[in-house]
Design a protein around this motif. Structure first.
Motif, PDB file in Angstrom:
ATOM      1  N   ILE A  68      63.230   1.352 -50.773  1.00  0.00           N
ATOM      2  CA  ILE A  68      64.641   1.067 -50.544  1.00  0.00           C
ATOM      3  C   ILE A  68      65.432   2.297 -50.966  1.00  0.00           C
ATOM      4  CG2 ILE A  68      66.561  -0.468 -51.087  1.00  0.00           C
ATOM      5  CD1 ILE A  68      64.397  -2.562 -51.903  1.00  0.00           C
ATOM      6  N   ASP A  72      70.304   1.441 -47.437  1.00  0.00           N
ATOM      7  CA  ASP A  72      69.728   0.146 -47.794  1.00  0.00           C
ATOM      8  C   ASP A  72      70.058  -0.272 -49.224  1.00  0.00           C
ATOM      9  OD1 ASP A  72      68.523  -0.379 -45.306  1.00  0.00           O
ATOM     10  OD2 ASP A  72      66.846   0.932 -45.830  1.00  0.00           O
ATOM     11  N   ASP A  76      75.385  -5.526 -50.763  1.00  0.00           N
ATOM     12  CA  ASP A  76      75.290  -6.686 -49.873  1.00  0.00           C
ATOM     13  C   ASP A  76      73.847  -7.038 -49.522  1.00  0.00           C
ATOM     14  OD1 ASP A  76      77.994  -7.120 -49.879  1.00  0.00           O
ATOM     15  OD2 ASP A  76      78.358  -6.112 -47.970  1.00  0.00           O
ATOM     16  N   ASN A  77      72.931  -6.071 -49.579  1.00  0.00           N
ATOM     17  CA  ASN A  77      71.522  -6.348 -49.299  1.00  0.00           C
ATOM     18  C   ASN A  77      70.849  -7.116 -50.430  1.00  0.00           C
ATOM     19  OD1 ASN A  77      71.362  -5.180 -46.754  1.00  0.00           O
ATOM     20  ND2 ASN A  77      70.934  -3.152 -47.584  1.00  0.00           N
ATOM     21  N   PHE A  78      71.540  -7.273 -51.563  1.00  0.00           N
ATOM     22  CA  PHE A  78      70.947  -7.903 -52.747  1.00  0.00           C
ATOM     23  C   PHE A  78      71.756  -9.084 -53.260  1.00  0.00           C
ATOM     24  CE2 PHE A  78      69.922  -3.449 -52.464  1.00  0.00           C
ATOM     25  CZ  PHE A  78      68.544  -3.482 -52.510  1.00  0.00           C
ATOM     26  N   ARG A  79      72.839  -9.439 -52.601  1.00  0.00           N
ATOM     27  CA  ARG A  79      73.709 -10.519 -53.082  1.00  0.00           C
ATOM     28  C   ARG A  79      73.042 -11.878 -53.056  1.00  0.00           C
ATOM     29  NH1 ARG A  79      78.542  -9.231 -54.481  1.00  0.00           N
ATOM     30  NH2 ARG A  79      79.567  -7.424 -53.594  1.00  0.00           N
ATOM     31  N   ALA A  83      69.590 -12.410 -47.997  1.00  0.00           N
ATOM     32  CA  ALA A  83      69.788 -10.994 -47.678  1.00  0.00           C
ATOM     33  C   ALA A  83      68.567 -10.168 -48.074  1.00  0.00           C
ATOM     34  CB  ALA A  83      71.036 -10.460 -48.369  1.00  0.00           C
ATOM     35  N   MET A  84      67.979 -10.494 -49.221  1.00  0.00           N
ATOM     36  CA  MET A  84      66.801  -9.739 -49.664  1.00  0.00           C
ATOM     37  C   MET A  84      65.586 -10.020 -48.783  1.00  0.00           C
ATOM     38  SD  MET A  84      67.172  -9.722 -53.805  1.00  0.00           S
ATOM     39  CE  MET A  84      67.986 -11.290 -54.045  1.00  0.00           C
ATOM     40  N   ARG A  86      65.735 -10.676 -45.586  1.00  0.00           N
ATOM     41  CA  ARG A  86      65.966  -9.873 -44.377  1.00  0.00           C
ATOM     42  C   ARG A  86      65.645  -8.401 -44.634  1.00  0.00           C
ATOM     43  NH1 ARG A  86      70.516 -13.380 -44.046  1.00  0.00           N
ATOM     44  NH2 ARG A  86      71.852 -11.795 -45.011  1.00  0.00           N
ATOM     45  N   LEU A  87      66.022  -7.885 -45.797  1.00  0.00           N
ATOM     46  CA  LEU A  87      65.744  -6.495 -46.150  1.00  0.00           C
ATOM     47  C   LEU A  87      64.245  -6.245 -46.228  1.00  0.00           C
ATOM     48  CD1 LEU A  87      66.931  -3.726 -47.036  1.00  0.00           C
ATOM     49  CD2 LEU A  87      66.755  -4.583 -49.396  1.00  0.00           C
ATOM     50  N   ARG A  90      62.741  -6.293 -42.786  1.00  0.00           N
ATOM     51  CA  ARG A  90      63.097  -5.095 -42.019  1.00  0.00           C
ATOM     52  C   ARG A  90      62.342  -3.858 -42.510  1.00  0.00           C
ATOM     53  NH1 ARG A  90      67.110  -1.607 -42.900  1.00  0.00           N
ATOM     54  NH2 ARG A  90      68.269  -2.974 -44.290  1.00  0.00           N
TER      55      ARG A  90
END
Length: 107
Positions: A68, A72, A76-79, A83-84, A86-87, A90
């Motif tokens: 990461i 990245d 917002d990718n960790f809220r 979200a995590m 999806r990260l 991806r």
């Protein structure tokens, strides 16, 4: 309350996504000392710091063999767990172009 099958919005989750979500909820519960929901903003509930955010990045990288960096690293990718998930999906080893995991990135 949202059903587990509704994780990550309305998109259907692969079994591996459910596993990632369950593991992250367990990790967060241990760190936060409280039970969190998959769509709950973990930083809004209190007790989460920027240091914890970095611990979370390290946990995701080690546990899911992802790197990461750059854009990245947006908060917002960790809220939320959603979200995590999806990260991780991806950036994961099966993601197109994943470096060091059989993908074509960096070649």
């Amino acid at each position: 309350m949202t059903e587990t099958s509704d994780l990550v919005g309305s998109a259907a989750l692969a079994p591996a996504d459910h596993d990632v979500a369950a593991e992250l909820l367990e990790f967060l519960a241990a760190k936060a000392k409280k039970t969190l929901e998959h769509d709950q903003d973990i930083f809004a509930v209190g007790g989460m710091s920027s240091l914890f955010a970095m611990q979370l990045v390290v946990h995701l990288e080690k546990t899911y063999a992802v790197t990461i960096s750059g854009a990245d690293l947006m908060l917002d990718n960790f809220r939320t767990v959603d979200a995590m998930v999806r990260l991780v999906r991806r950036l994961g080893p099966s993601a197109p172009g994943a470096v060091g995991t059989g993908g074509t990135g960096g070649e």
